[in-house]
Structures are given as structure tokens and as C-alpha cells.
Design a protein around this motif. Structure first.
Motif, short mmCIF file in Angstrom:
data_model
loop_
_atom_site.label_atom_id
_atom_site.label_comp_id
_atom_site.label_asym_id
_atom_site.label_seq_id
_atom_site.Cartn_x
_atom_site.Cartn_y
_atom_site.Cartn_z
N THR A 179 -11.78 -66.88 67.10
CA THR A 179 -11.57 -65.48 66.71
C THR A 179 -10.25 -64.92 67.20
OG1 THR A 179 -12.77 -64.68 68.65
CG2 THR A 179 -14.05 -65.04 66.62
N ASP A 180 -9.55 -65.67 68.07
CA ASP A 180 -8.27 -65.21 68.62
C ASP A 180 -7.06 -65.81 67.91
OD1 ASP A 180 -9.28 -63.65 70.96
OD2 ASP A 180 -10.06 -65.62 71.56
N LEU A 181 -7.28 -66.59 66.87
CA LEU A 181 -6.18 -67.31 66.24
C LEU A 181 -5.13 -66.38 65.64
CD1 LEU A 181 -7.94 -70.38 64.56
CD2 LEU A 181 -6.54 -70.31 66.64
N GLY A 182 -5.52 -65.18 65.27
CA GLY A 182 -4.53 -64.23 64.76
C GLY A 182 -3.45 -63.93 65.77
N ALA A 183 -3.82 -63.81 67.04
CA ALA A 183 -2.83 -63.54 68.09
C ALA A 183 -1.90 -64.73 68.28
CB ALA A 183 -3.54 -63.21 69.40
N LEU A 184 -2.45 -65.94 68.17
CA LEU A 184 -1.61 -67.13 68.28
C LEU A 184 -0.62 -67.20 67.13
CD1 LEU A 184 -0.87 -69.82 69.59
CD2 LEU A 184 -2.76 -70.89 68.31
N ARG A 234 10.27 -62.09 76.22
CA ARG A 234 11.74 -61.98 76.13
C ARG A 234 12.38 -62.29 77.48
NH1 ARG A 234 10.72 -57.29 72.94
NH2 ARG A 234 11.08 -55.99 74.77
N GLU A 235 11.78 -61.80 78.56
CA GLU A 235 12.32 -62.07 79.89
C GLU A 235 12.31 -63.57 80.18
OE1 GLU A 235 11.37 -61.07 84.62
OE2 GLU A 235 9.94 -60.52 83.05
N ARG A 274 1.52 -74.73 59.76
CA ARG A 274 2.36 -73.72 59.12
C ARG A 274 3.43 -73.19 60.05
NH1 ARG A 274 -2.16 -70.10 55.76
NH2 ARG A 274 -2.42 -71.58 54.03
N ALA A 275 3.13 -73.15 61.35
CA ALA A 275 4.10 -72.66 62.32
C ALA A 275 5.03 -73.76 62.82
CB ALA A 275 3.36 -72.03 63.50
N GLY A 276 4.79 -75.00 62.43
CA GLY A 276 5.60 -76.11 62.93
C GLY A 276 5.36 -76.42 64.39
N ALA A 277 4.17 -76.10 64.88
CA ALA A 277 3.84 -76.29 66.29
C ALA A 277 2.97 -77.53 66.46
CB ALA A 277 3.12 -75.07 66.83
N GLU A 278 2.99 -78.08 67.66
CA GLU A 278 2.19 -79.26 67.98
C GLU A 278 0.93 -78.85 68.74
OE1 GLU A 278 0.72 -82.25 67.54
OE2 GLU A 278 2.79 -82.95 67.25
N ARG A 316 4.88 -67.15 65.07
CA ARG A 316 5.77 -66.69 64.00
C ARG A 316 6.81 -65.70 64.51
NH1 ARG A 316 6.75 -69.66 60.21
NH2 ARG A 316 7.17 -67.96 58.76
N GLY A 317 6.56 -65.09 65.66
CA GLY A 317 7.50 -64.12 66.18
C GLY A 317 8.56 -64.69 67.09
N LEU A 318 8.45 -65.98 67.43
CA LEU A 318 9.46 -66.59 68.30
C LEU A 318 10.79 -66.73 67.57
CD1 LEU A 318 7.37 -69.47 69.93
CD2 LEU A 318 8.38 -67.51 71.13
N PRO A 319 11.89 -66.57 68.27
CA PRO A 319 13.20 -66.79 67.64
C PRO A 319 13.31 -68.23 67.12
CG PRO A 319 13.43 -65.75 69.80
CD PRO A 319 12.01 -66.18 69.69
N ASP A 320 14.16 -68.42 66.14
CA ASP A 320 14.39 -69.76 65.60
C ASP A 320 14.93 -70.69 66.69
OD1 ASP A 320 13.57 -68.89 63.14
OD2 ASP A 320 15.60 -68.53 62.39
#
Length: 275
Positions: free
Chosen positions: A109-114, A82-83, A152-156, A119-123
Motif C-alpha cells: 500500500t506504500d508503493l505510491g510513495a516509492l 537534497r541535503e 518503469r523507474a529503472g531501479a534495481e 521519479r523525483g530523483l535528478p537524472d
């Protein structure tokens, strides 16, 4: 087109105002990697200065702070994130993408955190993820899982092409330093979105650097014909020539795709010995 930085000792006569080096750089390229944001979140005043020195269509690709990606490994990093987002807000449309560079230990095994982070980023934020764990390049199932998540996240998926750097043994202190720091991974040329981003590093030898990027010229030209809007960053081991090389890469793409928007036209300067 851009470089890994906007100031370099070799570019000083192309950046005559030491207080506005970014403005001088923006007369040569129209995008830049924001590597400094990995080490410290800039102040709002600093970011406002970046905005004043660049055109509204200039592209910043800013690396998320290491507190988010490397120290917390994307977990419980909401305050730091946020900062950071608040600090870079003055860039407005110049903030082309948030660059999520992950450590080599960040694996399948870390993909859940990614997924949680993306998905938590603002639009309204475009994201590009750079992974360095070998499994994403060597194991088809891990690669497919990552591509599915990013899609699914629209990320590159942001590739860092070091294949030319490692093609021959390092022959200078700068190349040795790059060998010790850069990842040795296969070249990846598949875009997931309409805004692919590529990082390419060559060698001290200009001819080897130019010869090594030929596949990227073809790929980028193809993306443009498909209606995509790529951003390409050119590196060399010491980056002294990367400014002129970025413009040369653009010129080679223009030869393939006539009518491509030109880069800025810098004011004439005296000859530079390093270029």
C-alpha cells in the motif's frame, strides 16, 4: 566485490594508516556498502576524503538517510534528500547507486510513495531498493506490482540473502545478534537492470558461508555472460573474515568467467590469525 564496512579491528594490519582506512580497504576490494549514511549525512569534507582515497571506478552503494526512508517513509522528505545528494556529490562516478532500504512495515500500500521518490530523483542517479515486507516475497501480485514499478523507474531490486544464516540455529553471540537484526526472507536471484546488487550473509563457519554462496557464483557468472555489471557484498555475523571472503568469492566467479577484471592486488602483509 566488497563488504558491509571498510574498517574492522581484525583488518588493522591491512590498513596501516589509521587516518586512511578506506584507502587500505580499497587495496583489497573495489566496492563498499555505505551504511553510516543511514544514521547521519556526512559532511562534504568527509566525502571529499572518501573520493581521494579511492579510484574513480570504485563503487559506493550509499544508504539513504533514515529520516527519508524510515522516519518520513519517503513522504515529504525533499529537504533531507537534497541535503544528502549535495553532500555525496564529490564522489562523482564512484557513487554507484543510491540504496533505498525500506522498513519491514513498508508494504504494497506504500508503493505510491516509492514511485514518487524514484521519479523525483535528478537524472543520473542509479537506485537500488531493498524491501523487507513479506508480501513482496509471498504474494505474486504484490511482487509483480513492485517489479513493474522498479522497471518503469529503472531501479534495481536489491536482495539481502539471509537463507544460510537462518539455515541452522545460531551458535554464537555474533550469530544470535545477526538473527535478532537481519530479515528472514526467501532468496531472490532475478535481476531487473544491468547493474544488479546482492547482499549475502553467511555464518561464523567459513565452510558453511562458502558452501552457501555457490548458487550466487553461478548466478553472478550468468549475469556477467549476459553483459551485466553486478556488485556483490559479502557479510558474516561479525564480518571479521568478510574481507578475505569477498576476494574468495571473486576468485570463484573468475573460475567460471575467465578474463574477468581482477581485484586490486594488496601489498604483502604478515599473517593474520583471524584469516
Amino acid at each position: 566485490m566488497g563488504c558491509a564496512q571498510w574498517t574492522h579491528p581484525a583488518w588493522q594490519d591491512r590498513q596501516p594508516n589509521p587516518r586512511e582506512r578506506l584507502r587500505g580497504y580499497a587495496n583489497w576490494c573495489n566496492a563498499v556498502e555505505g551504511n553510516t549514511t543511514f544514521y547521519a549525512t556526512p559532511t562534504a569534507k568527509t566525502v571529499e576524503s572518501w573520493a581521494r582515497q579511492t579510484a574513480p571506478d570504485f563503487r559506493f552503494v550509499l544508504k539513504l538517510p533514515r529520516a527519508v526512508t524510515h522516519e518520513r517513509r519517503l513522504r515529504d522528505a525533499e529537504p533531507e534528500l537534497r541535503e544528502f545528494l549535495a553532500a555525496v556529490e564529490p564522489l562523482g562516478p564512484r557513487l554507484h547507486a543510491l540504496w533505498v532500504q525500506l522498513p519491514a512495515s513498508f508494504g504494497p500500500t506504500d508503493l505510491g510513495a516509492l514511485w514518487t521518490l524514484l521519479r523525483g530523483l535528478p537524472d543520473g542517479y542509479r537506485t537500488a531498493v531493498e524491501v523487507r515486507h513479506p508480501a513482496f516475497f509471498e504474494d505474486p501480485r504484490s511482487r509483480e506490482r513492485l517489479e513493474l514499478l522498479l522497471g518503469r523507474a529503472g531501479a534495481e531490486w536489491l536482495p539481502f540473502d539471509t537463507t544460510v544464516l537462518f539455515a541452522e540455529r545460531a551458535g554464537s553471540p555474533a550469530e544470535l545478534d545477526a538473527w535478532s537484526k537481519k530479515p528472514r526472507l526467501p532468496r531472490r536471484t532475478h535481476a531487473l537492470t544491468d547493474h544488479p546488487i546482492v547482499r549475502y550473509i553467511g555464518r561464523d563457519d567459513r565452510g558453511a558461508t562458502v558452501a552457501g554462496w555457490r548458487p550466487w557464483v553461478t548466478t553472478v557468472a550468468g549475469w556477467l555472460r549476459e553483459g551485466r555489471s553486478p556488485t556483490i557484498f559479502i557479510h558474516t555475523p561479525d564480518n571479521a573474515e568478510s574481507l578475505s571472503l569477498a576476494r574468495l568469492f571473486h576468485a570463484e566467479v573468475v573460475a567460471e568467467v575467465p578474463g574477468l577484471d581482477p581485484l586490486p592486488e594488496p601489498a604483502p602483509t604478515g599473517p593474520m590469525t583471524l584469516f
